[in-house]
Enzyme design. Sequence first.
Site, PDB file in Angstrom:
ATOM      1  N   TYR A 139       1.315  -1.288   0.214  1.00  0.00           N
ATOM      2  CA  TYR A 139      -0.440  -0.141   0.102  1.00  0.00           C
ATOM      3  C   TYR A 139       1.225   1.143   0.062  1.00  0.00           C
ATOM      4  O   TYR A 139       1.613   1.289   1.425  1.00  0.00           O
ATOM      5  CB  TYR A 139      -0.606  -0.228   1.336  1.00  0.00           C
ATOM      6  CG  TYR A 139      -2.048   1.180   1.558  1.00  0.00           C
ATOM      7  CD1 TYR A 139      -2.086   1.929   0.444  1.00  0.00           C
ATOM      8  CD2 TYR A 139      -2.923   0.856   2.252  1.00  0.00           C
ATOM      9  CE1 TYR A 139      -3.292   2.686   0.334  1.00  0.00           C
ATOM     10  CE2 TYR A 139      -4.385   2.438   2.390  1.00  0.00           C
ATOM     11  CZ  TYR A 139      -3.986   3.045   1.544  1.00  0.00           C
ATOM     12  OH  TYR A 139      -4.895   3.431   1.804  1.00  0.00           O
ATOM     13  N   LYS A 167      -1.195  -1.565  -3.731  1.00  0.00           N
ATOM     14  CA  LYS A 167      -2.423   0.109  -3.787  1.00  0.00           C
ATOM     15  C   LYS A 167      -1.630   1.010  -3.977  1.00  0.00           C
ATOM     16  O   LYS A 167      -1.317   1.707  -3.145  1.00  0.00           O
ATOM     17  CB  LYS A 167      -3.608  -0.420  -2.525  1.00  0.00           C
ATOM     18  CG  LYS A 167      -3.993   0.724  -3.030  1.00  0.00           C
ATOM     19  CD  LYS A 167      -5.707   0.284  -0.840  1.00  0.00           C
ATOM     20  CE  LYS A 167      -5.817   1.839  -1.385  1.00  0.00           C
ATOM     21  NZ  LYS A 167      -7.293   2.047  -0.401  1.00  0.00           N
TER      22      LYS A 167
END
Length: 297
Positions: A139, A167
Amino acid sequence: MTIRRKPFGRTLCAMITPFTEAGALDLEGAGRLADRLVAGGCDGLVLSGTTGESPTTTDSEKADLIAAVREAVGDRAALVAGVGTADTRHTAEGARAAEKAGADGVLVVTPYYSRPPQEALEAHFRQVADASGLPVMLYDIPGRTGTRIEPETMIRLAEHPRIVAVKDCSYDFLGTQKVLAATELAYYAGCDEHVLALYAVGAAGCVSTVANAVPGRIAAVLDAFDAGDTARAAELQLGVTPLIEAMMDAGLPGTVTAKALLGRLGLPAGPVRPPLLPAGRETADALAALYERLVAP
């Protein structure tokens, strides 16, 4: 273009964590919301991420949430559990707990506050990836953590067999394309305004906050692109842009706006936990009005 694998599905929702009015975890509501999202077009759910208020939920609440959502959706959607913290040991423990609770993968955010250099970042992610048998979604959100996962670091991390996805909230479109060109990492747009743009250059899909309210609209953007109707995909992306702006770029966290809108729609949401504060009535009214215009026939 090479078709990139989609290890966690294509249209993922960064699901809110419903609470009761007293502030307790609402597991029944979480199951109902998860079922609605999957029925609406999401083939993956991210639990206990930023939108899921991970900083203010306990380890046991996170595990209970995974179990409840798994019971609600079965194998109809991949479940990616947010386990990232500022502490490598704690994050590794979270990955093992998520595996035990039934998650299909883990979302691991860049450690925040301490601002580790790239060498330390790489060691952190490798240690977490080694801690369980679950595949890892990195992330990258430097606006919140203070530290970017640099493209060169990402390329090295792609060599790890369990680091399979990203992400992407980096707001570095060039850097993202460099990694896409050099690796097989499955990129997921973490910013709703980038859903179509990133998909068009080879991303696997998205992790959408706005999908909490309009899962079908987000899925439809990618459906149109997959069908070869790029003009329709662009039309759909632009059509949802006013709601994206209101939820994600109006000075309030997406958690706050998503819960305000879901509450107006009579869906499981409940309050946010401090230090967040609920949206005011004017904001909730505006969100509801945008939603009605978007979903009106």
